[in-house]
Design a protein around this motif. Structure first.
Motif, PDB file in Angstrom:
ATOM      1  N   ASP A 133      -2.242  22.325  10.767  1.00 12.39           N
ATOM      2  CA  ASP A 133      -1.060  21.323  10.720  1.00 12.39           C
ATOM      3  C   ASP A 133      -0.561  20.739   9.536  1.00 12.39           C
ATOM      4  N   PHE A 134      -1.336  20.555   8.682  1.00  7.75           N
ATOM      5  CA  PHE A 134      -0.745  20.368   7.285  1.00  7.75           C
ATOM      6  C   PHE A 134       0.068  20.781   6.690  1.00  7.75           C
ATOM      7  N   SER A 137       3.283  21.375   8.055  1.00 11.65           N
ATOM      8  CA  SER A 137       3.568  20.642   7.584  1.00 11.65           C
ATOM      9  C   SER A 137       4.322  20.104   6.023  1.00 11.65           C
TER      10      SER A 137
END
Length: 297
Positions: A133-134, A137
């Motif tokens: 997710d990091f 994003s």
């Protein structure tokens, strides 16, 4: 419906299926271009008329021979008197090499993380998905600029940075496919026989999801070429005296008004290559998609 009426319909349906399996003309042209690029990359040492580092200040910014310029330089010369054609050939090899190695690194690392997340679940899955997710994003170009600026630029580090681009897509895709495959009967039956999980993943699950991963590689490949181009254009990628398509484009931007041939050919190769790979990737995805059905009339 009578036999006489159903026969033409069946024949028409067979013809639609057969034609749907054939690549369109645009796809054939894209494949031909990619084959040409691959041949140029492999045979650069034999195809280039000069060394890509050979300079001649007396031959600076010569117009291409095809436009009536110096006959020694088919595509002209750059600001240091280097043959643009020779540099373009070697630049194509470098950019293709970086994209291929980067694709292998990203696909291998991302697929491995996906298998680990699907197998261990729990805290391991949560940690991996947090990194996924990091990565998703944060704009990767910012990460690459920060890493290369902080640790310094060298070819090995540059390859690793380019290779890590898009790994989160492979990880997320692999995790979902493995979880789906583990719920099917064949994986459960093999597991009940006491087969080691590594063998199940390598011999049974991976071959079943490999086509989807291959399609993802074709979709990610042009993005790696554009990433290398962007970093080299900004001066954080391939460094002189080496050459790449992005570096040629960056060096030629100062001569666009007076000697456009120093940068435009590299831009054309980048455009045609990325477009061809994208179109072939879309066609291959439709070809290998098991849910794709030929519409019946």
């Amino acid at each position: 419906m009578s036999i006489e009426q159903s026969a033409p319909a069946a024949k028409a349906g067979w013809l639609r299926i057969r034609m749907a399996g054939r690549p369109r003309l645009i796809i054939i042209l894209c494949m031909a271009w990619l084959a040409f690029v691959l041949i140029v990359a492999i045979g650069a040492d034999h195809l280039a008329p000069y060394s890509y580092t050979a300079q001649s200040l007396l031959s600076r910014l010569k117009a291409p021979a095809v436009l009536g310029g110096d006959p020694r330089f088919l595509l002209g010369s750059d600001g240091l008197g280097r043959d643009v054609l020779s540099r373009l050939i070697y630049a194509t090899r470098m950019s293709v090499l970086i994209a291929i190695v980067g694709s292998l690194i990203g696909a291998t690392f991302g697929t491995l993380m996906g298998f680990l997340a699907a197998h261990f679940r729990g805290i391991v899955e949560d940690v991996i998905m947090v990194f996924v997710d990091f990565q998703a994003s944060m704009p990767f170009l910012i990460i690459a600029l920060a890493v290369l600026a902080f640790f310094g630029n060298n070819f090995e580090l540059f390859l690793v940075v380019v290779g890590l681009y898009g790994w989160e897509v492979y990880a997320r895709l692999t995790r979902s496919l493995v979880l789906q495959a583990k719920g099917q009967g064949y994986a459960f039956a093999i597991g009940t026989l006491g087969v080691h999980p590594v063998r199940i993943y390598a011999r049974h699950i991976l071959p079943n999801i490999l086509s989807v991963l291959i399609v993802q590689v074709t979709l990610n490949f042009p993005e790696l070429i554009l990433l290398e181009t962007s970093l080299s254009f900004l001066g954080l990628g391939i460094q002189p005296p080496q050459t790449s398509l992005g570096l040629m484009l960056g060096e030629g931007r100062n001569y666009l008004a007076t000697a456009w041939w120093t940068g435009v050919p590299a831009g054309i190769v980048i455009f045609l290559t990325t477009l061809s790979i994208s179109l072939c990737g879309d066609w291959l995805r439709d070809k290998l998609d098991p849910t794709l059905k030929v519409a019946e009339s």
